[in-house]
Design a protein around this motif. Structure first.
Motif, PDB file in Angstrom:
ATOM      1  N   LEU A  35       2.201   2.660  -3.514  1.00  0.00           N
ATOM      2  CA  LEU A  35       1.177   2.897  -4.490  1.00  0.00           C
ATOM      3  C   LEU A  35       1.388   4.428  -4.853  1.00  0.00           C
ATOM      4  N   THR A  53      -0.723  -3.731   3.915  1.00  0.00           N
ATOM      5  CA  THR A  53      -1.209  -2.344   4.453  1.00  0.00           C
ATOM      6  C   THR A  53      -0.146  -1.641   4.780  1.00  0.00           C
ATOM      7  N   ARG A  54      -0.392  -0.284   5.082  1.00  0.00           N
ATOM      8  CA  ARG A  54       0.663   0.284   5.997  1.00  0.00           C
ATOM      9  C   ARG A  54       0.742  -0.142   7.201  1.00  0.00           C
ATOM     10  N   GLU A  92       0.798  -1.050   0.193  1.00  0.00           N
ATOM     11  CA  GLU A  92      -0.057  -0.383   0.001  1.00  0.00           C
ATOM     12  C   GLU A  92       0.684   1.243   0.073  1.00  0.00           C
ATOM     13  N   GLU A  93       1.887   1.327   0.799  1.00  0.00           N
ATOM     14  CA  GLU A  93       2.669   2.515   0.985  1.00  0.00           C
ATOM     15  C   GLU A  93       3.315   2.866  -0.443  1.00  0.00           C
ATOM     16  N   ASP A 100     -11.397   6.475   0.812  1.00  0.00           N
ATOM     17  CA  ASP A 100     -10.070   5.867   1.066  1.00  0.00           C
ATOM     18  C   ASP A 100      -9.372   6.025  -0.195  1.00  0.00           C
ATOM     19  N   SER A 101      -8.166   6.500  -0.140  1.00  0.00           N
ATOM     20  CA  SER A 101      -7.365   6.770  -1.402  1.00  0.00           C
ATOM     21  C   SER A 101      -6.974   5.526  -1.972  1.00  0.00           C
ATOM     22  N   THR A 102      -6.684   4.436  -0.932  1.00  0.00           N
ATOM     23  CA  THR A 102      -6.002   2.970  -1.593  1.00  0.00           C
ATOM     24  C   THR A 102      -7.240   2.495  -2.522  1.00  0.00           C
ATOM     25  N   THR A 103      -8.282   2.400  -1.872  1.00  0.00           N
ATOM     26  CA  THR A 103      -9.500   1.788  -2.448  1.00  0.00           C
ATOM     27  C   THR A 103      -9.450   2.194  -4.026  1.00  0.00           C
TER      28      THR A 103
END
Length: 350
Positions: A265, A330-331, A262-263, A281-284
């Protein structure tokens, strides 16, 4: 961005099908040496000599793929070409020709189609492809655009989705998610306009996001960049339906798994700000948004030093054995299974 200067309205039936084709294509020129005969006869004549031909085709349907409430016709013409060329570049090929077919209802005057073709012509010029044919017909409702893109590649240079190997690095070009958030901004402003047509939206904070949605660019520069870096990808796909969906396609075809961080992306600051504003959520969005038209590819781990720190490329993870599955780290170091939640062309919910 383009301006829409459509004022006069000429009914299409005054020209007829062939008159319309002649009118819309009169300013198109051919530049590719492989184009022996373009528009004007029963078929185009192309000569690729010893090179191999790659072909991709796509449909854009009003109300499904675009909304003319906020998509100017010139932008639409440009985008229709670009999204098809992206598939050619994802094969590591050079795009050379396109054909464009239209089904159009009688609510569109000639001037509207001139705007559409102005965008098509600009994209053809920018990407040095020739428009060599197509078709026009009537539609009972709305506008349908079908584009077929052709390209050429030397035998043995095509990069498929099926070549990724465990320990390969996963790389993406550019940044992701901005096009989807641009669409969310436009959809929001459309609803505001419907309530109050006198409202003038302030789109300045979203210029990058909106341009990524309305006027995307295909990554025809990545092929030359990788050649310059002496890097040969093992697998490649373009990101049209969302990173998670495309990565799962690549892993399925290659019979491998993957681990994405995630970190790592890549996100534009405007995307992060908009996600905070929309409480999304920006990751989504990066994983599932789609319409980025960036390239996703894998490279041997030995090539890490060649692309490390390159501003156009980001390493987001690595390929694993198929049994390990496909996961996002994830982070907070949680491991989550990747799911294909991007665009589904056959879903009624997309």
């Amino acid at each position: 961005m383009f301006e829409d200067k459509n004022t006069q309205k000429t009914e299409l039936e005054k020209l007829g099908e062939f008159g319309l084709i002649r009118h819309l294509t009169q300013h198109l020129t051919t530049e590719q040496p492989s184009t022996l005969l373009g528009i004007g006869d029963d078929a185009a004549v192309l000569d690729f000599k010893s090179n191999k031909t790659v072909i991709s085709t796509d449909l854009l349907i009003e109300g499904v793929h675009f909304d003319l409430a906020f998509m100017p016709l010139k932008h639409l013409g440009y985008k229709a070409i670009v999204v098809n060329l992206s598939d050619i570049y994802a094969m590591n090929a050079v795009a050379t020709q396109v054909t464009v077919s239209l089904a159009v209802s009688n609510r569109f005057p000639l001037e509207a189609l001139e705007e559409l073709y102005a965008g098509i012509q600009l994209a053809a010029q920018n990407y040095q492809v020739d428009v060599v044919g197509g078709d026009t017909t009537s539609s009972q409702k709305g506008l349908v655009i079908s584009v077929t893109a052709l390209g050429q590649i030397t035998e043995g240079e095509a990069i498929l989705r099926s070549g990724a190997k465990p320990t390969d690095l996963i790389v993406v070009s550019g940044d992701l998610g901005a096009a989807y958030m641009g669409l969310q901004v436009l959809e929001r402003e459309k609803q505001v306009f419907l309530v109050n047509p006198n409202n003038q939206p302030d789109l300045e904070p979203y210029t990058y996001l909106i341009e990524r949605q309305l006027k995307p660019e295909a990554r025809n520069d990545i092929r030359a960049l990788l050649q310059q870096l002496e890097v040969q990808p093992t697998a490649m796909i373009d990101i049209s339906d969302g990173l998670s969906s495309e990565l799962l396609h690549l892993c399925t075809q290659s019979e491998v798994g993957c681990q994405v961080y995630e970190e790592k992306l890549p996100m534009d600051p405007q995307l992060i700000d908009a996600c905070e504003e929309f409480n999304i959520d920006s990751t989504t969005i990066v994983l599932n948004g789609g319409e980025d038209y960036e390239l996703l590819f894998t490279i041997p781990i030995d090539d890490y030093d060649k692309i490390k720190g390159n501003p156009h490329l980001t390493i987001i993870g690595h390929i694993t054995e198929a049994a390990a599955g496909c996961h996002l780290v994830t982070r907070s170091n949680a491991i989550i299974a990747l799911k294909a939640r991007g665009w589904n062309a056959l879903s009624t919910e997309s």
